[in-house]
Motif scaffolding. Structure first.
Motif, mmCIF file in Angstrom:
data_model
loop_
_atom_site.group_PDB
_atom_site.id
_atom_site.type_symbol
_atom_site.label_atom_id
_atom_site.label_comp_id
_atom_site.label_asym_id
_atom_site.label_seq_id
_atom_site.Cartn_x
_atom_site.Cartn_y
_atom_site.Cartn_z
ATOM 1 N N VAL A 150 -3.795 8.774 2.323
ATOM 2 C CA VAL A 150 -4.758 7.975 1.559
ATOM 3 C C VAL A 150 -3.974 6.835 0.925
ATOM 4 O O VAL A 150 -3.099 7.080 0.093
ATOM 5 C CB VAL A 150 -5.467 8.824 0.492
ATOM 6 N N TYR A 151 -4.289 5.616 1.311
ATOM 7 C CA TYR A 151 -3.509 4.467 0.859
ATOM 8 C C TYR A 151 -4.221 3.688 -0.244
ATOM 9 O O TYR A 151 -5.372 3.321 -0.106
ATOM 10 C CB TYR A 151 -3.214 3.528 2.032
ATOM 11 N N SER A 152 -3.452 3.434 -1.312
ATOM 12 C CA SER A 152 -3.927 2.620 -2.407
ATOM 13 C C SER A 152 -3.134 1.329 -2.457
ATOM 14 O O SER A 152 -1.907 1.331 -2.262
ATOM 15 C CB SER A 152 -3.752 3.383 -3.731
ATOM 16 N N GLN A 153 -3.815 0.251 -2.712
ATOM 17 C CA GLN A 153 -3.167 -1.055 -2.822
ATOM 18 C C GLN A 153 -2.546 -1.174 -4.203
ATOM 19 O O GLN A 153 -3.186 -0.888 -5.204
ATOM 20 C CB GLN A 153 -4.198 -2.141 -2.599
ATOM 21 N N THR A 154 -1.274 -1.574 -4.249
ATOM 22 C CA THR A 154 -0.606 -1.715 -5.548
ATOM 23 C C THR A 154 -0.139 -3.128 -5.749
ATOM 24 O O THR A 154 -0.060 -3.901 -4.834
ATOM 25 C CB THR A 154 0.584 -0.755 -5.661
ATOM 26 N N VAL A 182 0.844 -1.186 0.000
ATOM 27 C CA VAL A 182 0.000 0.000 0.000
ATOM 28 C C VAL A 182 0.883 1.241 0.000
ATOM 29 O O VAL A 182 1.928 1.273 0.646
ATOM 30 C CB VAL A 182 -0.995 0.031 1.181
ATOM 31 N N THR A 183 0.460 2.227 -0.752
ATOM 32 C CA THR A 183 1.227 3.451 -0.919
ATOM 33 C C THR A 183 0.355 4.641 -0.588
ATOM 34 O O THR A 183 -0.822 4.683 -0.991
ATOM 35 C CB THR A 183 1.699 3.571 -2.391
ATOM 36 N N ASN A 184 0.912 5.633 0.114
ATOM 37 C CA ASN A 184 0.198 6.872 0.388
ATOM 38 C C ASN A 184 0.180 7.685 -0.903
ATOM 39 O O ASN A 184 1.170 8.302 -1.272
ATOM 40 C CB ASN A 184 0.885 7.647 1.512
ATOM 41 N N THR A 210 -8.187 1.266 -5.921
ATOM 42 C CA THR A 210 -7.857 0.332 -4.840
ATOM 43 C C THR A 210 -7.589 1.041 -3.510
ATOM 44 O O THR A 210 -6.692 0.659 -2.769
ATOM 45 C CB THR A 210 -6.628 -0.511 -5.235
ATOM 46 N N ILE A 211 -8.371 2.058 -3.200
ATOM 47 C CA ILE A 211 -8.197 2.754 -1.920
ATOM 48 C C ILE A 211 -8.750 1.866 -0.804
ATOM 49 O O ILE A 211 -9.881 1.388 -0.871
ATOM 50 C CB ILE A 211 -8.893 4.135 -1.922
ATOM 51 N N PRO A 217 -13.378 -2.289 3.798
ATOM 52 C CA PRO A 217 -13.226 -3.736 3.641
ATOM 53 C C PRO A 217 -13.034 -4.147 2.179
ATOM 54 O O PRO A 217 -12.497 -5.203 1.896
ATOM 55 C CB PRO A 217 -14.516 -4.302 4.216
ATOM 56 N N GLN A 218 -13.486 -3.288 1.252
ATOM 57 C CA GLN A 218 -13.307 -3.555 -0.175
ATOM 58 C C GLN A 218 -12.701 -2.316 -0.829
ATOM 59 O O GLN A 218 -12.851 -1.202 -0.327
ATOM 60 C CB GLN A 218 -14.644 -3.884 -0.832
ATOM 61 N N ASN A 219 -12.054 -2.516 -1.948
ATOM 62 C CA ASN A 219 -11.440 -1.407 -2.669
ATOM 63 C C ASN A 219 -12.469 -0.339 -3.019
ATOM 64 O O ASN A 219 -13.612 -0.662 -3.362
ATOM 65 C CB ASN A 219 -10.788 -1.905 -3.956
ATOM 66 N N GLN A 220 -12.039 0.907 -2.945
ATOM 67 C CA GLN A 220 -12.877 2.043 -3.303
ATOM 68 C C GLN A 220 -12.209 2.799 -4.455
ATOM 69 O O GLN A 220 -10.995 2.971 -4.463
ATOM 70 C CB GLN A 220 -13.036 2.996 -2.111
ATOM 71 N N ALA A 221 -13.015 3.265 -5.402
ATOM 72 C CA ALA A 221 -12.519 4.108 -6.490
ATOM 73 C C ALA A 221 -12.602 5.554 -6.027
ATOM 74 O O ALA A 221 -13.689 6.053 -5.727
ATOM 75 C CB ALA A 221 -13.341 3.887 -7.751
#
Length: 158
Positions: free
Chosen positions: A154-158, A21-23, A79-80, A129-133
């Motif tokens: 704000v973290y996005s899954q990569t 996860v990346t900010n 993927t937030i 709990p699930q990815n958000q756009a």
């Protein structure tokens, strides 16, 4: 005649893959309803969680019935998973209450995902709990006073 027999044993190996996860908010464009002194909106995404306002690392608005702050992530991230909010702790934390967290793919299409009616002390988070756009993360403050926070991640899954 020589007969050779080979016995091949395969041992099951289980691997675990962890998502990185990346900010994605750090260094992005940020805006706020008003600005008090030099405490501009970009202080909320400068990567520094120092919670002492006097060190110049927090954003601060003028007093109003409603204040807001938001970050434009520059693109839609699909993927937030997490938003972290770091409050001011050197003084005046009682002002940080009645804060709504909104997310959206445009400023005209925002959805409230969290509301803190009581005081944020030093740190709060919103876990999905699930990815958000998401392209925009907006905090709306209706406590009829100044609004100041020190960092929003704000973290996005990569």
């Amino acid at each position: 005649m020589v007969v050779s027999t080979f016995l091949l044993v395969i041992i099951g190996v289980t691997t675990t893959t962890y998502a990185v996860v990346t900010n994605v908010a750090q260094g992005k464009s940020a805006y706020q309803s008003t600005t008090l002194g030099t405490y501009v909106a970009s202080k909320g995404v400068d990567g520094n969680t120092d919670s002492d306002m006097m060190n110049g690392r927090c954003f601060h608005t003028k007093s109003a019935a409603e204040n807001w702050w938001y970050v434009d992530l520059g693109q839609i991230y699909g993927t937030i998973r997490l938003i972290e909010v770091f409050s001011r702790t050197d003084c005046c934390a009682e002002r940080n209450q009645k804060i709504a967290v909104q997310i959206g793919t445009s400023l005209d299409n925002m959805q409230q995902v969290k509301y803190w009616s009581s005081q944020i002390w030093d740190y709060e988070s919103v876990v999905f709990p699930q990815n958000q756009a998401v392209r925009y993360v907006k905090l709306v403050h209706t406590a009829n006073t100044y609004f100041h926070l020190c960092e929003i991640k704000v973290y996005s899954q990569t």
